[in-house]
Design a protein around this motif. Structure first.
Motif, PDB file in Angstrom:
ATOM      1  N   PRO A  20       5.858 -96.665  69.916  1.00 58.34           N
ATOM      2  CA  PRO A  20       5.824 -96.056  71.080  1.00 58.34           C
ATOM      3  C   PRO A  20       4.427 -96.178  71.538  1.00 58.34           C
ATOM      4  CG  PRO A  20       6.673 -94.656  69.431  1.00 58.34           C
ATOM      5  CD  PRO A  20       6.377 -95.889  68.789  1.00 58.34           C
ATOM      6  N   VAL A  21       4.406 -96.436  72.807  1.00 57.02           N
ATOM      7  CA  VAL A  21       3.024 -96.501  73.482  1.00 57.02           C
ATOM      8  C   VAL A  21       3.061 -95.640  74.748  1.00 57.02           C
ATOM      9  CG1 VAL A  21       1.448 -97.786  74.869  1.00 57.02           C
ATOM     10  CG2 VAL A  21       2.619 -99.039  72.907  1.00 57.02           C
ATOM     11  N   ILE A  22       2.188 -94.341  74.664  1.00 56.60           N
ATOM     12  CA  ILE A  22       2.288 -93.361  75.392  1.00 56.60           C
ATOM     13  C   ILE A  22       1.111 -93.093  76.584  1.00 56.60           C
ATOM     14  CG2 ILE A  22       2.261 -90.841  75.386  1.00 56.60           C
ATOM     15  CD1 ILE A  22       3.288 -91.350  72.215  1.00 56.60           C
ATOM     16  N   ASP A  23       1.880 -93.066  77.659  1.00 59.36           N
ATOM     17  CA  ASP A  23       0.943 -92.994  78.955  1.00 59.36           C
ATOM     18  C   ASP A  23       0.909 -91.829  79.236  1.00 59.36           C
ATOM     19  OD1 ASP A  23       2.342 -92.582  82.402  1.00 59.36           O
ATOM     20  OD2 ASP A  23       0.189 -92.688  81.735  1.00 59.36           O
TER      21      ASP A  23
ATOM     22  N   ALA B  48       2.807 -85.481  72.756  1.00 54.36           N
ATOM     23  CA  ALA B  48       3.962 -86.371  72.671  1.00 54.36           C
ATOM     24  C   ALA B  48       3.912 -87.403  71.238  1.00 54.36           C
ATOM     25  CB  ALA B  48       4.151 -87.241  73.863  1.00 54.36           C
ATOM     26  N   ALA B  49       2.583 -88.018  71.292  1.00 54.20           N
ATOM     27  CA  ALA B  49       2.719 -88.660  69.992  1.00 54.20           C
ATOM     28  C   ALA B  49       2.920 -88.275  68.660  1.00 54.20           C
ATOM     29  CB  ALA B  49       1.174 -89.369  70.106  1.00 54.20           C
ATOM     30  N   THR B  50       2.570 -87.053  68.752  1.00 54.34           N
ATOM     31  CA  THR B  50       2.906 -86.031  67.130  1.00 54.34           C
ATOM     32  C   THR B  50       4.102 -85.672  67.213  1.00 54.34           C
ATOM     33  OG1 THR B  50       2.142 -84.166  68.207  1.00 54.34           O
ATOM     34  CG2 THR B  50       0.511 -85.442  67.007  1.00 54.34           C
ATOM     35  N   MET B  51       5.134 -85.933  68.422  1.00 53.57           N
ATOM     36  CA  MET B  51       6.418 -85.587  68.223  1.00 53.57           C
ATOM     37  C   MET B  51       7.081 -86.787  67.843  1.00 53.57           C
ATOM     38  SD  MET B  51       7.053 -83.408  71.717  1.00 53.57           S
ATOM     39  CE  MET B  51       5.934 -82.155  72.088  1.00 53.57           C
TER      40      MET B  51
END
Ligand code: 5HY
Length: 254
Positions: free
Chosen positions: A207-210, A112-115
């Motif tokens: 963005p902070v991803i869980d 998700a982070a790399t998107m």
């Protein structure tokens, strides 16, 4: 067609046995699950209270596999699984057993982070688990995208303790990753941090991803695409054999 057949049933496994974390994980999962998706959040009946070392991680795997084989034996229809622990313990073995797709929260969060940006940084719990985070970034093909990995040095089971100051420690390390390491996104390195992601995103402006949320979304999509783990070679069902002693119940039928 009964509506239960239309329901996507996703089991989210918290591999540690701390039920307060399982509840927190279930809440995060249900926060992103779509209409028609049922979340079953569980801890196995055996395993470590928290996972913060290679030893903990190794001892968490039998419980994860028990959860999956148990579903099969009970005829419980589970369409897909999330392994809700940032080390993604037992992920490959789980894929050999589960009929539906299995996604780990570290894997999902990094995808998700790399998107969402070129570089991400991970903020995790104890410093001793940072090597695992780097290993996972490499394993999933994201080594070039992972700018840094920081540890707040708060043990997993103390994250929720008011005195732990975990949230402010995590925020300060995330801010350092953004300012010094040019991180475009932050990946939270523990399922127990799932409840912090929205407030941290607002405070940090990135963005902070869980990983729990990311993994639920990915499993849901794979199930709805009607695709699952390839059974060619590596992830085919294990060949039946004897497992001695305490592991005897893990013997597989054909
Ligand atoms: C987790 N441990 O997500 C990991 C986090 C960590 O019990 N749940 C745990 O510190 O690796």
């Amino acid at each position: 067609v009964t509506d239960s057949a239309l329901t996507t049933r996703i089991k989210v496994i918290n591999p540690n046995t701390s039920l307060a974390m399982t509840r927190l994980i279930g809440t995060a999962a249900r926060g992103v699950a779509g209409v028609g998706t049922e979340i079953i959040a569980v801890s196995p009946p055996m395993g470590p209270a928290s996972i913060e070392s290679h030893y903990d991680e190794a001892l968490a795997v039998p419980g994860i596999l028990h959860e999956i084989t148990h579903d099969g034996m009970l005829g419980e229809r589970i369409d897909g699984y999330v392994i809700a622990c940032f080390g993604d313990p037992g992920l490959d073995a789980a894929r050999e057993l589960a009929a539906g797709p299995v996604v780990g929260i570290a894997e999902a969060a990094m995808h998700a982070a790399t998107m969402l940006g070129r570089r991400f940084s991970v903020v995790t719990t104890l410093g001793r688990t940072t090597g695992r985070a780097w290993d996972l970034a490499s394993h999933y093909g994201f080594r070039e995208h992972c700018a840094s990995v920081y540890a707040c040095e708060v043990p997993v089971l103390e994250l929720e303790e008011p005195g732990s100051e975990a949230s402010s420690l995590i925020e300060a390390l995330a801010r350092r990753a953004i300012d010094e390491d040019e991180a475009d996104c932050i990946v939270l390195g523990c399922a127990g941090m799932a409840d912090l992601c929205h407030r941290l995103s607002q405070n940090l402006g990135v963005p902070v991803i869980d990983g729990v949320s990311a993994a639920v979304g990915m499993v849901e999509t794979l199930v709805r695409m009607r695709v699952s783990t390839s059974r060619r070679e590596e992830y085919a069902r294990p060949r039946p054999k004897v497992y001695e002693g305490l592991l005897e119940p893990f013997g597989l039928t054909v």
